[in-house]
Design an enzyme around this catalytic site. Structure first.
Site, PDB file in Angstrom:
ATOM      1  N   LYS A 192       0.955  -1.111   0.005  1.00  0.00           N
ATOM      2  CA  LYS A 192       0.123   0.216  -0.036  1.00  0.00           C
ATOM      3  C   LYS A 192       0.955   1.199  -0.019  1.00  0.00           C
ATOM      4  O   LYS A 192       1.501   1.522   0.890  1.00  0.00           O
ATOM      5  CB  LYS A 192      -0.823   0.000   1.319  1.00  0.00           C
ATOM      6  CG  LYS A 192      -2.190   0.658   1.141  1.00  0.00           C
ATOM      7  CD  LYS A 192      -2.143   2.263   0.743  1.00  0.00           C
ATOM      8  CE  LYS A 192      -1.821   3.095   1.796  1.00  0.00           C
ATOM      9  NZ  LYS A 192      -1.478   4.383   1.639  1.00  0.00           N
ATOM     10  N   GLU A 268      10.028   2.010  10.281  1.00  0.00           N
ATOM     11  CA  GLU A 268      10.934   2.809  10.009  1.00  0.00           C
ATOM     12  C   GLU A 268      10.609   4.138  10.234  1.00  0.00           C
ATOM     13  O   GLU A 268       9.532   4.519   9.322  1.00  0.00           O
ATOM     14  CB  GLU A 268      11.542   2.900   8.610  1.00  0.00           C
ATOM     15  CG  GLU A 268      12.038   1.427   8.347  1.00  0.00           C
ATOM     16  CD  GLU A 268      13.582   1.315   8.827  1.00  0.00           C
ATOM     17  OE1 GLU A 268      14.011   2.391   9.435  1.00  0.00           O
ATOM     18  OE2 GLU A 268      14.402   0.171   8.326  1.00  0.00           O
ATOM     19  N   CYS A 302      13.862  11.350   6.288  1.00  0.00           N
ATOM     20  CA  CYS A 302      13.703  11.067   7.643  1.00  0.00           C
ATOM     21  C   CYS A 302      14.786  11.173   8.363  1.00  0.00           C
ATOM     22  O   CYS A 302      14.841  11.634   9.473  1.00  0.00           O
ATOM     23  CB  CYS A 302      13.293   9.483   7.771  1.00  0.00           C
ATOM     24  SG  CYS A 302      14.420   8.524   6.603  1.00  0.00           S
ATOM     25  N   GLU A 402       9.697  17.468  14.021  1.00  0.00           N
ATOM     26  CA  GLU A 402      10.191  16.737  12.534  1.00  0.00           C
ATOM     27  C   GLU A 402       9.477  17.667  11.555  1.00  0.00           C
ATOM     28  O   GLU A 402       8.114  17.516  11.481  1.00  0.00           O
ATOM     29  CB  GLU A 402       9.921  15.256  12.402  1.00  0.00           C
ATOM     30  CG  GLU A 402      10.606  14.929  11.092  1.00  0.00           C
ATOM     31  CD  GLU A 402      10.047  13.430  10.614  1.00  0.00           C
ATOM     32  OE1 GLU A 402       8.969  13.038  10.882  1.00  0.00           O
ATOM     33  OE2 GLU A 402      10.803  12.748   9.995  1.00  0.00           O
TER      34      GLU A 402
HETATM   35  P1  NAP Z   1       2.607   8.696   6.913  1.00  0.00           P
HETATM   36  O1  NAP Z   1       1.681   9.643   6.995  1.00  0.00           O
HETATM   37  O2  NAP Z   1       2.922   7.924   8.347  1.00  0.00           O
HETATM   38  O3  NAP Z   1       2.212   7.768   5.698  1.00  0.00           O
HETATM   39  C1  NAP Z   1       3.026   6.626   5.777  1.00  0.00           C
HETATM   40  C2  NAP Z   1       2.135   5.557   5.193  1.00  0.00           C
HETATM   41  O4  NAP Z   1       1.247   5.317   6.047  1.00  0.00           O
HETATM   42  C3  NAP Z   1       1.157   6.028   3.957  1.00  0.00           C
HETATM   43  O5  NAP Z   1       1.310   4.862   3.199  1.00  0.00           O
HETATM   44  C4  NAP Z   1       0.058   6.293   4.501  1.00  0.00           C
HETATM   45  O6  NAP Z   1      -1.250   6.334   3.581  1.00  0.00           O
HETATM   46  C5  NAP Z   1      -0.178   5.225   5.515  1.00  0.00           C
HETATM   47  N1  NAP Z   1      -1.118   5.513   6.768  1.00  0.00           N
HETATM   48  C6  NAP Z   1      -1.518   6.631   7.159  1.00  0.00           C
HETATM   49  N2  NAP Z   1      -2.476   6.699   7.909  1.00  0.00           N
HETATM   50  C7  NAP Z   1      -2.686   5.322   8.189  1.00  0.00           C
HETATM   51  C8  NAP Z   1      -3.487   4.403   9.073  1.00  0.00           C
HETATM   52  N3  NAP Z   1      -3.998   4.854   9.874  1.00  0.00           N
HETATM   53  N4  NAP Z   1      -3.111   2.693   8.910  1.00  0.00           N
HETATM   54  C9  NAP Z   1      -2.490   2.496   8.048  1.00  0.00           C
HETATM   55  N5  NAP Z   1      -1.597   2.997   7.338  1.00  0.00           N
HETATM   56  C10 NAP Z   1      -1.902   4.388   7.359  1.00  0.00           C
HETATM   57  O7  NAP Z   1       4.260   9.468   6.512  1.00  0.00           O
HETATM   58  P2  NAP Z   1       4.274   9.883   5.358  1.00  0.00           P
HETATM   59  O8  NAP Z   1       3.678  11.574   5.594  1.00  0.00           O
HETATM   60  O9  NAP Z   1       3.835   9.517   3.841  1.00  0.00           O
HETATM   61  O10 NAP Z   1       5.951   9.959   5.347  1.00  0.00           O
HETATM   62  C11 NAP Z   1       6.812  10.929   5.995  1.00  0.00           C
HETATM   63  C12 NAP Z   1       7.129  10.237   7.237  1.00  0.00           C
HETATM   64  O11 NAP Z   1       7.849   9.177   7.286  1.00  0.00           O
HETATM   65  C13 NAP Z   1       8.156  11.085   8.124  1.00  0.00           C
HETATM   66  O12 NAP Z   1       7.730  11.198   9.461  1.00  0.00           O
HETATM   67  C14 NAP Z   1       9.577  10.408   7.791  1.00  0.00           C
HETATM   68  O13 NAP Z   1      10.437  10.698   8.824  1.00  0.00           O
HETATM   69  C15 NAP Z   1       9.197   9.307   7.631  1.00  0.00           C
HETATM   70  N6  NAP Z   1      10.113   8.236   6.980  1.00  0.00           N
HETATM   71  C16 NAP Z   1      10.857   7.600   7.804  1.00  0.00           C
HETATM   72  C17 NAP Z   1      11.822   6.659   6.959  1.00  0.00           C
HETATM   73  C18 NAP Z   1      12.821   5.752   7.635  1.00  0.00           C
HETATM   74  O14 NAP Z   1      13.576   5.031   7.130  1.00  0.00           O
HETATM   75  N7  NAP Z   1      13.120   5.982   9.019  1.00  0.00           N
HETATM   76  C19 NAP Z   1      11.929   6.835   5.578  1.00  0.00           C
HETATM   77  C20 NAP Z   1      11.054   7.780   5.058  1.00  0.00           C
HETATM   78  C21 NAP Z   1      10.083   8.475   5.709  1.00  0.00           C
HETATM   79  P3  NAP Z   1      -1.703   7.713   2.971  1.00  0.00           P
HETATM   80  O15 NAP Z   1      -0.423   8.471   2.703  1.00  0.00           O
HETATM   81  O16 NAP Z   1      -2.289   7.238   1.744  1.00  0.00           O
HETATM   82  O17 NAP Z   1      -2.494   8.232   3.752  1.00  0.00           O
END
Ligand code: NAP
Length: 499
Positions: A192, A268, A302, A402
């Site tokens: 997903k 992650e 991240c 962040e």
């Molecule tokens: P996010 O909002 O947490 O979303 C990540 C994924 O989770 C998306 O596919 C999102 O879907 C899905 N999601 C959202 N709500 C959910 C729920 N209730 N149940 C299941 N899945 C759900 O993060 P983002 O805004 O895409 O990415 C930014 C974040 O990712 C930052 O905090 C960054 O630090 C972190 N990140 C971490 C790493 C690492 O390796 N540590 C790498 C890259 C990014 P939708 O977007 O379709 O709603």
């Protein structure tokens, strides 16, 4: 002859692109069961982009059933290792040969510069698939010590059906980090992707199928987190969720696992990584590392080096050098300009959130050295110039939250102990760096920074051979390296008694 990449060349690639927005399930493209769709808005200019299927629990059920059937049939997991390897290597080659198309899909969705998409994201995705493909026929099981009348095999076996949930900042790279080891280990996957970045994921799955990956082994369901991600994480027939995203959603994922079938999770999550510069450091090297480490990908990284912890005696000089690097080397331009080094932020809502955080920081007394303003608004896209705030303390919001935008928080220190205390004073533990010419101090300090990766006199260097992931609220489990395979397997003992 090498292609000359001009803006016109990429405009032409874009005009010929016909992005696919349907789910990819059991080897075929499918509309959402409900027929619902959503439209992606292009970050580069704010115009409507691709139309995507808006998946829900019914689509997740279909995809999980296909993944389970493929797993149980053994069509992939029982295939000869050499044959599996050939499929993965063909897949990697197809990713490379479709590089321009994949790069354009990524840039269209997430607004990053087209040559970054091509030379970094597509390349690293293909390299990841290849890395794990090459491991397939080199993995051995164990025989445990026993008495003479027994033989105990310790087999490393795949878990079954993996749910992968990915973010929008480096979609193809992170999907390569998950799909590579999960599929190489013999699992089936339901992916997903983030709603903002589904196009490359659908294409990756199509290319895997074309390379010979059997139907059902890799499925993609597009849609929103609450509607498609949550049912996947709550599903009773999913054995593990490999998640990359925010700490907030990561906590929900743990809850979903506990509420359903106690599936495993690997998380992650976010970061607020410190880059510590001592007074004896090579300030030119530190300035380049701090600027690129924080501003690359418009700060949507991240492990971005968002906290610059700098010895008070060199703060002013270092900030001047960072400004020079930023103005001279890190070109913020329209993402289809080949000379662009950074492009747009992911969407209007996110840009506004970053601008609000900047405004809140200023209200608390943060002093702006340069940048951190909305620019290029005439394009209709979502751009913020890289910027630095100085003389902060580590309790200010710009130093704690962040931001996920091109904003660097500089925090001065006076002693090594103080620098270490500030570096570790965060809920995150993803990455960090130390700049000093004193190698004793470099080693002492790098051992004490509580983070999954610590760099000495550099930033963001890595390879597939090194694990990546965090401590504390940056999550647990590691992507990349041979160790990533372990996440998608478990040990199974087969004890045979003789006589
Ligand atoms: P996010 O909002 O947490 O979303 C990540 C994924 O989770 C998306 O596919 C999102 O879907 C899905 N999601 C959202 N709500 C959910 C729920 N209730 N149940 C299941 N899945 C759900 O993060 P983002 O805004 O895409 O990415 C930014 C974040 O990712 C930052 O905090 C960054 O630090 C972190 N990140 C971490 C790493 C690492 O390796 N540590 C790498 C890259 C990014 P939708 O977007 O379709 O709603």
């Amino acid at each position: 002859m090498a292609t000359e990449y001009t803006r016109a060349y990429w405009e032409n690639v874009l005009s010929e692109l016909r992005p696919e927005g349907r789910h990819f399930i059991d080897g075929a493209l499918r509309q959402a069961t409900s027929g619902a769709t959503f439209t992606r808005i292009r970050p580069m200019d704010g115009k409507p982009g691709a139309v995507l299927s808006r998946g829900n629990a019914a689509d997740i059920d279909t995809a999980v059933a296909a993944a389970r059937a493929a797993f149980e049939s053994g069509v992939w997991r029982k295939k000869e290792p050499l044959e599996k390897k050939k499929v993965m290597l063909r897949w990697a080659e197809l990713i490379r040969s479709h590089g321009e198309e994949l790069a354009m899909l990524e840039t269209l969705d997430v607004g990053k510069p087209i040559l970054a998409s091509l030379n970094v994201d597509v390349r690293l995705c293909a390299d990841g698939i290849q890395y794990y493909g090459e491991m397939i026929d080199k993995m051995y099981d164990e025989i445990a010590p026993t008495g003479p009348n027994a033989r105990a095999l310790v087999r490393k076996v795949p878990l079954g059906v993996i749910g992968a949930i990915t973010p929008w900042n480096y979609p193809m790279i992170i999907e390569g980090w998950k799909l590579g080891p999960a599929i190489a280990a013999g699992n089936s996957v339901v992916l997903k992707p983030a709603e903002q970045s589904s196009l490359s994921a659908i294409r990756l799955a199509q290319l895997a199928f074309e390379a010979g990956l059997p139907a059902g082994v890799l499925n993609v369901v597009t849609g929103l987190g609450e509607e498609a991600g949550a049912p996947l994480a709550l599903h009773m027939d999913v054995d593990m969720i490999a998640f990359t995203g925010s700490t907030e959603v990561g906590k929900l994922i743990m809850g979903y696992a506990a509420q359903s079938n106690v599936k495993r999770v690997a998380l992650e999550l976010g970061g607020k990584s410190p880059l510590v510069v001592f007074e004896d450091a090579d300030l030119d090297a530190a300035a380049a590392a701090a600027a690129w480490g924080c501003f690359y990908n418009s700060g949507e990284t991240c492990h971005a080096s968002t906290r610059l912890i700098v010895h008070r005696s060199v703060q002013d000089e270092l900030i001047r050098k960072i400004e020079d690097v930023t103005r001279n080397d890190i070109a913020l331009k329209h993402p289809l300009e080949p000379s662009a080094q950074i492009g747009a932020l992911i969407e209007e809502e996110h840009m506004r959130k970053v601008l609000d955080m900047i405004a809140a920081g200023e209200k608390e007394g943060a002093r702006r050295a340069f940048g951190a303003e909305r620019v290029m608004s005439e394009t209709g896209g979502y751009y913020i110039s890289p910027g630095v705030f100085v003389d902060l303390t580590n309790d200010m919001s710009l130093a704690r939250q962040e931001i996920f935008g091109p904003v660097l928080a500089a925090i001065p220190f006076d002693t090594e102990d103080e620098a270490l205390r500030i570096a570790n004073d965060t809920i995150y533990g993803l990455a960090g760096a130390v700049f000093t010419r004193d190698m004793n101090r470099a080693h002492r300090f790098s051992e004490e920074i509580h983070a999954g990766t610590v760099w000495i006199n550099t930033y963001d260097m890595s390879s597939f051979a090194t694990p990546f992931g965090g401590f504390k609220q940056s999550g647990f489990g590691r992507d990349r390296s041979v160790h990533a395979i372990d996440k998608y397997c478990d040990y199974k003992t087969i004890w045979q008694q003789f006589g």
